[in-house]
Write a protein that holds these residues in place. Structure first.
Motif, PDB file in Angstrom:
ATOM      1  N   ALA A  57       7.314  -3.434   5.762  1.00 18.73           N
ATOM      2  CA  ALA A  57       6.602  -2.232   6.221  1.00 18.73           C
ATOM      3  C   ALA A  57       5.107  -2.283   5.899  1.00 18.73           C
ATOM      4  O   ALA A  57       4.336  -1.472   6.420  1.00 18.73           O
ATOM      5  N   PHE A  58       4.695  -3.242   5.060  1.00 15.21           N
ATOM      6  CA  PHE A  58       3.269  -3.435   4.776  1.00 15.21           C
ATOM      7  C   PHE A  58       2.497  -3.566   6.093  1.00 15.21           C
ATOM      8  O   PHE A  58       1.394  -3.055   6.252  1.00 15.21           O
ATOM      9  N   LEU A  59       3.149  -4.243   7.070  1.00 12.93           N
ATOM     10  CA  LEU A  59       2.508  -4.486   8.371  1.00 12.93           C
ATOM     11  C   LEU A  59       2.416  -3.229   9.229  1.00 12.93           C
ATOM     12  O   LEU A  59       1.720  -3.223  10.246  1.00 12.93           O
ATOM     13  N   SER A 108       1.174  -0.543   8.171  1.00 11.85           N
ATOM     14  CA  SER A 108      -0.021   0.194   7.738  1.00 11.85           C
ATOM     15  C   SER A 108      -1.275  -0.541   8.199  1.00 11.85           C
ATOM     16  O   SER A 108      -1.282  -1.776   8.269  1.00 11.85           O
ATOM     17  N   PRO A 109      -2.345   0.199   8.531  1.00 13.28           N
ATOM     18  CA  PRO A 109      -3.603  -0.457   8.942  1.00 13.28           C
ATOM     19  C   PRO A 109      -4.106  -1.409   7.848  1.00 13.28           C
ATOM     20  O   PRO A 109      -4.601  -2.489   8.147  1.00 13.28           O
ATOM     21  N   VAL A 110      -3.921  -1.017   6.587  1.00 18.39           N
ATOM     22  CA  VAL A 110      -4.372  -1.869   5.481  1.00 18.39           C
ATOM     23  C   VAL A 110      -3.587  -3.189   5.464  1.00 18.39           C
ATOM     24  O   VAL A 110      -4.164  -4.274   5.328  1.00 18.39           O
ATOM     25  N   GLY A 111      -2.266  -3.094   5.624  1.00 20.74           N
ATOM     26  CA  GLY A 111      -1.417  -4.295   5.620  1.00 20.74           C
ATOM     27  C   GLY A 111      -1.775  -5.234   6.755  1.00 20.74           C
ATOM     28  O   GLY A 111      -1.841  -6.450   6.573  1.00 20.74           O
ATOM     29  N   THR A 114       0.870  -1.162   0.000  1.00 20.64           N
ATOM     30  CA  THR A 114       0.000   0.000   0.000  1.00 20.64           C
ATOM     31  C   THR A 114       0.917   1.224   0.000  1.00 20.64           C
ATOM     32  O   THR A 114       2.113   1.101   0.266  1.00 20.64           O
ATOM     33  N   MET A 115       0.379   2.368  -0.365  1.00 23.60           N
ATOM     34  CA  MET A 115       1.217   3.550  -0.547  1.00 23.60           C
ATOM     35  C   MET A 115       2.141   3.779   0.658  1.00 23.60           C
ATOM     36  O   MET A 115       1.669   3.792   1.795  1.00 23.60           O
ATOM     37  N   TYR A 116       3.414   3.920   0.405  1.00 26.37           N
ATOM     38  CA  TYR A 116       4.478   4.163   1.406  1.00 26.37           C
ATOM     39  C   TYR A 116       4.772   2.948   2.287  1.00 26.37           C
ATOM     40  O   TYR A 116       5.587   3.030   3.201  1.00 26.37           O
TER      41      TYR A 116
END
Ligand SMILES: [Zn+2]
Length: 274
Positions: free
Chosen positions: A161-163, A165-168, A154-156
Motif C-alpha cells: 500500500a506504500f505505492l 500514497s503519493p509519497v510512496g 508512510t502514515m496509513y
C-alpha cells in the motif's frame, strides 16, 4: 471466396498470437527483450594505460548480498543512530537517507517512517523463524544486516500500500536521486529471489543508483554488466571494476577525485569524477 476468408482469419489469428507472445515475453523478461529501444546510459570508455593505486578507504556501498551470496563472517557493519532517534542505520547511508526524508517533508508536508533498517544476526534469525523463508531472508543473507537497507512506510500506507500514497510513488520513482535503489523491483523476481518490495530501499551511492534505475537493472545485473578490466563513462564519471588484489585506474585520470567500493565478489568498483 470462403477459402480466402479462412486464410485471412488464420493470418489475423497468427498475428494476434505473435503479438500476445511478444507482450508475454516483455512482461516476463522485465523489458529485457526490448532493451534495444532504450539505449544503455553507460558508454565504453577508452583506457589505454592503467596505474596501480592503494585506496585509503574502500566502502561497502556496492556489496552484493543475496540468497546465493551471503555476508562473509569477517564483515563488520558500522551502524549508528539516525539523527536524534534510536534507529540504527549503516553510517554510509545516514546523510543520504536524511536528505531523502527532508525532501519528502518539504515537498509533501508528509513523513516517511522506517519500519526496519539495521538488524543484527540475532534479529534476522528471530524474524526468519517467525515469518518463514517465503517472507524473510535467511540469517546471513539479508541486506538489513549490512545497515545499507531501509524499509519505509508512510502514515496509513505500509507494505504494498506504500505505492497507493503519493509519497510512496515518489520514493519509488526518485529514490535514485538520493543514491538508493528499489532493490527488489517488479518483474525481476527470478534475478533477486524476492518478489516486488516497493518499501525496501538499498543504498548504492552515485552515480550507480541513477544508472541502475535508468536502465531498469537490479544490483545483480549491474555488477554482471561491469566487465572486469573494462572502463565506462557516465556523465562526468568514469567507472571500472577491478580485482581487489590489483586495484588500477586509467593513468590519464590518476589525479582525479575517486572512490572505491568492494562488491564482495572479489572486485572493487572504482568511481572517478573527471
Ligand atoms: Zn527490507
Amino acid at each position: 471466396m470462403r477459402k480466402k476468408n479462412i486464410i485471412v482469419t488464420a493470418s489475423h489469428l497468427a498475428f494476434i498470437l505473435i503479438l500476445l507472445s511478444l507482450l508475454f515475453a516483455y512482461e516476463k523478461t522485465g523489458r529485457k527483450l526490448f532493451s534495444f529501444l532504450t539505449p544503455m546510459s553507460l558508454k565504453p570508455y577508452a583506457c589505454e594505460d592503467t596505474v596501480n593505486v592503494t585506496p585509503e578507504y574502500i566502502s561497502n556501498d556496492l556489496i552484493l548480498v543475496n540468497r546465493d551470496h551471503p555476508i562473509p563472517s569477517d564483515f563488520t557493519p558500522d551502524p549508528v543512530f539516525y539523527r536524534d532517534t534510536d534507529v540504527l542505520m549503516g553510517s554510509e547511508i545516514i546523510e543520504s537517507y536524511g536528505a531523502l526524508s527532508d525532501h519528502i517533508r518539504e515537498t509533501f508536508g508528509d513523513r516517511i517512517y522506517v519500519s526496519s533498517t539495521y538488524r543484527t544476526t540475532e534479529d534476522q534469525t528471530r524474524i526468519y523463524e517467525e515469518e518463514g523463508p517465503e517472507i524473510a531472508a535467511a540469517p546471513g543473507t539479508s541486506e538489513h544486516q549490512t545497515g545499507l537497507a531501509v524499509d519505509l512506510y508512510t502514515m496509513y500506507h505500509a507494505g504494498m500500500a506504500f505505492l497507493d500514497s503519493p509519497v510512496g510513488r515518489y520514493v519509488n520513482e526518485h529514490c535514485s536521486d538520493f543514491g538508493f535503489i528499489i532493490r527488489y523491483p517488479d518483474g525481476k523476481e527470478d534475478v533477486t529471489g524476492f518478489s516486488f518490495e516497493p518499501w525496501h530501499l538499498r543504498y548504492v551511492g552515485q552515480p550507480h543508483a541513477r544508472i541502475i534505475s535508468e536502465n531498469d537493472l537490479t544490483l545483480e545485473e549491474y555488477l554482471d554488466m561491469l566487465e572486469p578490466g573494462s572502463w565506462y563513462s557516465y556523465n562526468e564519471y568514469v567507472l571500472g571494476r577491478v580485482p581487489e588484489d590489483n586495484i588500477v585506474v586509467p593513468s590519464s585520470l590518476a589525479g582525479c577525485n575517486m572512490s572505491f567500493s568492494r562488491d564482495l565478489c572479489g572486485y572493487v568498483i572504482v568511481t572517478i569524477v573527471t
